[in-house]
Scaffold this active site. Sequence first.
Site, PDB file in Angstrom:
ATOM      1  N   TYR A  27    -124.530  93.102  43.699  1.00 27.81           N
ATOM      2  CA  TYR A  27    -124.062  94.088  43.029  1.00 27.81           C
ATOM      3  C   TYR A  27    -122.546  93.709  42.599  1.00 27.81           C
ATOM      4  CZ  TYR A  27    -121.433  98.871  42.670  1.00 27.81           C
ATOM      5  OH  TYR A  27    -121.081  99.846  42.033  1.00 27.81           O
ATOM      6  N   LYS A  83    -121.253  93.571  38.698  1.00 30.62           N
ATOM      7  CA  LYS A  83    -120.428  94.354  38.015  1.00 30.62           C
ATOM      8  C   LYS A  83    -119.218  93.630  37.324  1.00 30.62           C
ATOM      9  CE  LYS A  83    -121.606  98.742  38.911  1.00 30.62           C
ATOM     10  NZ  LYS A  83    -122.110  99.671  37.879  1.00 30.62           N
TER      11      LYS A  83
END
Length: 254
Positions: free
Chosen positions: A158, A162
Amino acid sequence: MTATNGEFAGKVVVVTGAASGLGRATALAFAREGARVVVADVDAAGLAQTVDAVRTDGGEALAAPTDISDADACISLPGKAVQAYGQLDVLCNVAGAFRFDRAPDITPAGWDKIHAVNVRGPFFIMQAALPHLVESAGSIVNVASASAFLGHAYLAHYASSKAALVNLTKSLAMEYINTPVRINAVAPGGINTAMTASSVMPEGIEFPLLMRYVPLRGSSDPEDLTDLILLLAGPRGKSFHGACINADRGITAG
Ligand SMILES: NC(=O)c1ccc[n+]([C@@H]2O[C@H](COP(=O)([O-])OP(=O)(O)OC[C@H]3O[C@@H](n4cnc5c(N)ncnc54)[C@H](O)[C@@H]3O)[C@@H](O)[C@H]2O)c1
């Protein structure tokens, strides 16, 4: 309907991740400012609730069920807005996929799913939207995360997705520097949404490693962040291009 300045009257805005959380709040905020909103998400039932909420509020919304892990679906999304309303002025990539995993437990399929929703999908939506946004002198706002700026234990997939989204924002900002389009991002910390409420901690993690990310000033509600998104998207944000604004209540301050 809440009284507003109608800052986005006559504009057409696509919001992904609009079935819940920050995406739904963003769609409602644009609609309250007069925009016609095209709301996209893989959760068709949640999207229908968002459309109902916008219409109850006196606004105009169209549901575009979309699985952002499907690149072809991403490429066709901006055209749906143009087909329905004749133009596209703002794209907000809010949808995100999130889960905690110990690094040894991340599978190739799990890695690809997170990166497909958080980076690849937004890229192909932007690629298809940009010709329309050049024409309308429009803008893009991507929703990144404080995790883009910190090494984040148990979020290798994750956090890296990002961070890639932040650089994707800046890379496209440079490539389109000689056009009227503006491309920016926001990086929230904790938000009180289904994403945080439903997250499951894997067994065997070292909890002290997560203390670094505990928001000392608490979490934001989705509505706390929509003013910033609208500022970046509209004429008041004309000085922002290629920016990523941290809105994390101090998580990345030190
Ligand atoms: N909640 C937090 O603490 C937090 C913190 C920082 C950043 N963010 C980011 O904010 C954004 C919004 O998240 P949220 O907190 O509102 O969570 P949320 O779970 O309420 O909303 C995420 C939305 O993305 C949608 N989505 C997931 N996979 C999809 C797919 N394949 N195709 C289309 N839609 C898909 C979900 O259905 C959901 O409606 C995300 O990008 C998230 O990474 C959240």
